[in-house]
Design a protein around this motif. Structure first.
Motif, mmCIF file in Angstrom:
data_model
loop_
_atom_site.group_PDB
_atom_site.id
_atom_site.type_symbol
_atom_site.label_atom_id
_atom_site.label_comp_id
_atom_site.label_asym_id
_atom_site.label_seq_id
_atom_site.Cartn_x
_atom_site.Cartn_y
_atom_site.Cartn_z
ATOM 1 N N TYR A 66 14.549 86.034 -7.708
ATOM 2 C CA TYR A 66 13.642 86.554 -7.000
ATOM 3 C C TYR A 66 13.370 87.787 -7.599
ATOM 4 O O TYR A 66 13.946 88.392 -8.535
ATOM 5 N N GLN A 67 12.347 88.538 -7.222
ATOM 6 C CA GLN A 67 11.786 89.667 -7.914
ATOM 7 C C GLN A 67 11.899 91.000 -6.987
ATOM 8 O O GLN A 67 12.378 91.918 -7.166
ATOM 9 N N ILE A 68 11.768 90.811 -5.637
ATOM 10 C CA ILE A 68 11.795 91.774 -4.658
ATOM 11 C C ILE A 68 12.930 91.474 -3.793
ATOM 12 O O ILE A 68 13.076 90.414 -3.150
ATOM 13 N N ALA A 69 14.019 92.348 -3.728
ATOM 14 C CA ALA A 69 15.213 92.145 -2.579
ATOM 15 C C ALA A 69 15.051 93.036 -1.681
ATOM 16 O O ALA A 69 15.067 94.443 -1.910
ATOM 17 N N PHE A 70 15.270 92.723 -0.333
ATOM 18 C CA PHE A 70 15.376 93.661 0.873
ATOM 19 C C PHE A 70 16.811 93.409 1.227
ATOM 20 O O PHE A 70 17.336 92.321 1.398
ATOM 21 N N VAL A 71 17.254 94.715 1.050
ATOM 22 C CA VAL A 71 18.925 94.864 1.500
ATOM 23 C C VAL A 71 18.882 95.618 2.778
ATOM 24 O O VAL A 71 18.204 96.851 2.891
ATOM 25 N N SER A 74 24.709 98.840 5.683
ATOM 26 C CA SER A 74 25.166 99.973 4.910
ATOM 27 C C SER A 74 26.498 99.183 4.022
ATOM 28 O O SER A 74 26.819 98.136 4.424
ATOM 29 N N VAL A 75 27.050 99.819 3.148
ATOM 30 C CA VAL A 75 28.281 99.257 2.546
ATOM 31 C C VAL A 75 29.498 99.869 3.013
ATOM 32 O O VAL A 75 29.521 101.018 3.137
ATOM 33 N N THR A 76 30.253 98.874 3.390
ATOM 34 C CA THR A 76 31.583 99.472 4.028
ATOM 35 C C THR A 76 32.720 98.502 3.770
ATOM 36 O O THR A 76 34.007 98.714 4.029
ATOM 37 N N ARG A 77 32.485 97.757 2.756
ATOM 38 C CA ARG A 77 33.850 96.930 2.108
ATOM 39 C C ARG A 77 33.420 96.657 0.611
ATOM 40 O O ARG A 77 32.239 96.376 0.131
ATOM 41 N N ALA A 78 34.514 96.640 -0.077
ATOM 42 C CA ALA A 78 34.489 96.188 -1.504
ATOM 43 C C ALA A 78 33.675 95.013 -1.750
ATOM 44 O O ALA A 78 32.851 95.269 -2.840
ATOM 45 N N ASP A 79 33.649 93.792 -1.207
ATOM 46 C CA ASP A 79 32.946 92.888 -1.580
ATOM 47 C C ASP A 79 31.372 93.177 -1.486
ATOM 48 O O ASP A 79 30.648 92.317 -1.889
ATOM 49 N N GLU A 80 31.028 94.055 -0.440
ATOM 50 C CA GLU A 80 29.672 94.425 -0.237
ATOM 51 C C GLU A 80 29.152 95.088 -1.494
ATOM 52 O O GLU A 80 28.171 95.263 -1.791
ATOM 53 N N VAL A 81 29.892 95.939 -2.204
ATOM 54 C CA VAL A 81 29.859 96.736 -3.422
ATOM 55 C C VAL A 81 29.330 95.650 -4.340
ATOM 56 O O VAL A 81 28.206 95.546 -5.386
ATOM 57 N N GLU A 82 30.240 94.626 -4.620
ATOM 58 C CA GLU A 82 30.000 93.384 -5.578
ATOM 59 C C GLU A 82 28.747 92.713 -5.379
ATOM 60 O O GLU A 82 27.699 92.537 -6.295
ATOM 61 N N ARG A 83 28.551 92.275 -4.129
ATOM 62 C CA ARG A 83 27.159 91.673 -3.947
ATOM 63 C C ARG A 83 25.938 92.358 -3.960
ATOM 64 O O ARG A 83 25.085 92.041 -4.585
ATOM 65 N N LEU A 84 26.138 93.860 -3.748
ATOM 66 C CA LEU A 84 24.867 94.732 -3.919
ATOM 67 C C LEU A 84 24.613 94.853 -5.438
ATOM 68 O O LEU A 84 23.488 94.798 -5.957
ATOM 69 N N ARG A 85 25.673 94.978 -6.394
ATOM 70 C CA ARG A 85 25.406 94.984 -7.762
ATOM 71 C C ARG A 85 24.688 93.687 -8.411
ATOM 72 O O ARG A 85 24.024 93.921 -9.158
ATOM 73 N N LYS A 86 25.205 92.677 -7.837
ATOM 74 C CA LYS A 86 24.511 91.453 -8.030
ATOM 75 C C LYS A 86 23.072 91.297 -8.001
ATOM 76 O O LYS A 86 22.345 91.183 -8.762
ATOM 77 N N ILE A 87 22.760 91.749 -6.449
ATOM 78 C CA ILE A 87 21.499 91.751 -6.257
ATOM 79 C C ILE A 87 20.817 92.830 -7.109
ATOM 80 O O ILE A 87 19.550 92.438 -7.554
ATOM 81 N N ARG A 88 21.066 93.832 -7.348
ATOM 82 C CA ARG A 88 20.680 94.768 -7.934
ATOM 83 C C ARG A 88 20.324 94.381 -9.624
ATOM 84 O O ARG A 88 19.106 94.474 -10.220
ATOM 85 N N SER A 89 21.163 93.362 -10.142
ATOM 86 C CA SER A 89 21.157 93.121 -11.647
ATOM 87 C C SER A 89 19.899 91.860 -11.647
ATOM 88 O O SER A 89 19.471 91.765 -12.647
#
Ligand code: SF4
Ligand code: SF4
Ligand code: SF4
Lengths: 270, 424
Positions: A66-71, A74-89
């Protein structure tokens, strides 16, 4: 709306033709995503503009392209940080959808307690659950390209912003306060009927959604440019509202977190 | 040859929130079936501690984007019960109409956008835009009607702005209500076509004897406040809700679970129909009968049909409510509030089942303790038990993994779980 021309016009690196769009949610009420399907009248037009490849709340297929990600959320747990980083990449454009994603939203109200262990105990007793001490916005972990404010987001605004992104137009968010829209809507000022309102310092764009219904603004869209919080405190005081009421409104969605921290400290010091 | 088959569904789609299904079958026998809830907690019950009463409906409504109106109304009711405020007839009717329209929009969203794709063998509603445009247009039209009424009465379809302790900040224009009456009348046809659509679907044949919990009506099909009842014969007053919910924590879930007379119980449309069938609107009752839905029904997939029946009920009752509201003169929309110390409980039937908010206040109306029990958290244990029986039954019948996977997901979706809400 589908553009099949070979024009090389791009916006933030995305070709103008029907971009692939994905929706994701972190800790949230999923309300901002829901606003997207809550817009029955224009939903189909919107869908012709983009190709939705991931939207867990609505579809089974999930693609990692995908090109545009809507997220949302808020970030409240470690696994969410990982998911967010992957989406960002993967995403060329990362959009923070709603106040939870932009500021922490109502979730960050737990941040005001000194003792995170107390917060967990209050809800779960001795049962162990994993959760970060603070609820944080996306920007605390990854760069964000666009922020769409609001709790919830205003669907008309989201569609306007997405259309602009797709068409390669720049996105300009209102800098003026809710008050301007409220006056244009010819509402009776809530202070005149004895209700508090953060309209003078809150960023517009919601068309004074709450004051239109005789509910004072709670600042969900964060500060307007040049927001004068000190003056707002004076207005509240002059109208007979306590510092506690001012703090309730200021700290509710996280957009004014710094100001709220200062006020909270000064109240507790008294 | 020994075979082990594993069905592992991470973050099941077309439900609200995050849950996983795990099924392990060895040599045609079920070894494990697990319903896991992995949603992140947001700690609303802690967040509200120390806050003045007026913050509670505004903040706790954000527990859920789909049933924010229900949460707001449960919160308001808990506060009004604590402070001894009795809503006026006008407020009561406006709240019920608002509630009905949330029920309609949520049920339509669930039935068409989340459930129908399974029956039509597609992954989402999106391909149906091309293949079944009339179906999608009909769903959109009904949803829009319900949402428009919510905008009009609550100020906003999500996280409402006019609903406050003591009543409403303002009342709608009567001429708007009259327009909605016409649109609701027109929706009767859309609902009948929805009924016809569901008639073409085969509801999976699966039953497991279950205890059902809901509000108990005394004169009408109940939505806001009143006594609590279970189909196993337990009855309690609203303020005794904890004796109905008995929440406990489990390792496989960040949401709490509940039990009553048995290992688990169910809440939701099917529970309401099972407990209050006689109070359904005659038109709704007729449709229920045509699907063979009558108390006691123990097939969890029939919750879809129960939702459909409720759509008809709330649409019909809303027309009557509008007639009553437009036939009377508007009174003051909002009563004054004087806070006092004490505990208040508000029980409201939201689309997915019975919801409770409970707050304890100090003298100045500051919250000292808060508890919210969510319908989906009451359903989790029941989903777990259904899932186990379902997997056992289908594994022994030699069904393919693909079929078991689909039926397991359809089972979870039938409960219309609102997982982020259940964790809150
Ligand atoms: S910003 Fe508000 S509406 Fe959006 S997800 Fe967060 S709580 Fe829900
Ligand atoms: S009601 Fe609020 S937003 Fe409107 S004019 Fe008054 S202070 Fe400004
Ligand atoms: S009026 Fe204030 S609280 Fe309401 S939507 Fe606008 S910015 Fe948010």
């Amino acid at each position: 709306m589908q553009s099949t021309s070979n024009k090389v016009s791009t916006y933030l690196g995305i070709p103008v033709a029907r971009p692939k769009v994905a929706f994701f949610e972190l800790s949230s009420c999923e309300g901002c995503q829901l606003q997207m399907v809550n817009n029955e009248a224009t939903l189909l037009d919107f869908l012709s503009l983009v190709e939705i490849v991931a939207f867990r709340e609505a579809m089974t297929e999930q693609a990692d392209d995908y090109q545009i990600a809507f997220v949302e959320g808020s970030v409240t747990r470690a696994d969410e940080v990982e998911r967010l980083r992957k989406i960002r990449s993967i995403a060329k454009v990362l959009v923070a959808l709603g106040s939870c994603a932009c500021f922490g939203g109502v979730n960050q109200l737990k941040n005001r307690f000194q003792d995170p262990a107390w917060v967990k105990k209050q809800v779960y007793g001795t049962h162990v659950v994993e959760s970060n001490d603070q609820a944080q916005p996306l920007e605390a972990f990854v760069p964000v390209d666009l922020r769409i404010f609001g709790c919830p987001v205003k669907k008309e605004e989201v569609e306007k912003i997405v259309t602009n992104v797709v068409l390669g137009k720049s996105v300009v968010l209102p800098k003026y306060p809710v008050c301007m829209e409220c006056k244009a809507n010819k509402n009776t000022c809530l202070f005149d009927i004895g209700e508090p309102c953060l309209g003078p310092i809150t960023r517009g764009g919601c068309d004074s959604w709450c004051p239109n219904s005789r509910m004072g603004c709670w600042g969900c869209r964060g500060p307007a440019e040049d927001a004068n919080v000190e003056q707002m405190k004076e207005i509240m005081k002059k109208n007979g509202f306590s510092e506690e009421t001012m703090l309730d409104r200021l700290e509710c969605f996280g957009g004014f977190a710094k100001h709220a921290d200062v006020l909270r400290k000064s109240i507790t010091a008294k | 040859m020994k075979t082990t088959r594993t069905i592992d569904i991470h973050h099941i789609t077309r439900v609200e929130g995050h849950g996983n299904i795990k099924i392990v079958i060895r040599d045609g026998k079920l070894e494990e079936a697990r319903w896991e809830v992995v949603e992140t907690p947001r700690f609303f019950e802690a967040m509200l501690v120390g806050k003045k009463w007026e913050n509670a409906p505004w903040i706790s409504g954000r527990i859920c984007g789909i049933c924010s109106i229900g949460h707001t109304l449960a919160s308001i009711r808990a506060i009004e019960n604590a402070f001894g405020i009795v809503p006026t007839e006008q407020t009561r009717k406006l709240r019920l109409l608002l509630k009905h329209m949330e029920t309609l929009q949520s049920h339509i969203l669930h039935l068409y956008f989340l459930a129908v794709p399974d029956f039509l063998n597609v992954g989402s509603v999106f391909p149906l835009i091309g293949s079944h445009p009339d179906v999608v247009a009909r769903a959109a039209q009904m949803k829009q009607l319900a949402n428009d009424v919510c905008d009009c009465i609550g100020g906003r379809r999500m996280h409402p702005t006019r609903t406050v302790v003591g009543g409403f900040t303002m009342v709608p224009e009567k001429k708007e209500l009259v327009q909605f009456r016409t649109r609701l009348k027109d929706a009767t046809d859309d609902l009948l076509r929805t009924v016809e659509l569901f008639r073409t679907f085969a509801v999976p044949d699966f039953t497991r004897e279950t205890e059902f919990v809901s509000l108990k009506g005394d004169k009408s099909y109940p939505f806001i406040g009143g006594d609590l009842a279970s189909t196993d014969g337990v009855t309690r007053r609203e303020h005794e809700y904890r004796l109905m919910t008995n929440e406990y924590t489990v390792e496989q879930s960040t949401s709490k679970w509940s039990r009553l007379s048995r290992a688990s119980f169910a809440v939701g449309a099917l529970a309401r129909v099972n407990n209050n069938f006689d109070f359904l609107h005659p038109a709704a009752k007729e449709i229920a009968a045509s699907f063979g839905l009558k108390p006691m029904n123990h097939n969890p997939y029939m919750n879809n049909i129960a939702q459909l029946v409720e759509c008809v009920h709330v649409a019909r009752e809303s027309i009557t409510l509008i007639d009553e509201l437009t036939g009377s003169t508007w009174q003051e929309p909002r009563q004054p509030v004087s806070p006092k110390s004490g505990i208040g409980v508000g029980a409201v039937e939201v689309p997915r089942g019975i919801l409770y908010h409970s707050y304890e206040f100090d003298n100045e109306g500051r919250i000292t303790h808060c508890d919210c029990v969510i319908p989906t958290s009451q359903n989790h244990a029941n989903i777990q038990h259904d899932l186990k029986k379902l997997a056992e039954q289908y594994a022994s019948q030699g069904k393919q993994d693909r079929d078991i996977e689909l039926l397991a997901q359809m089972l979870v979706r039938s409960y219309d779980p609102c997982i982020s809400c259940s964790v809150h």
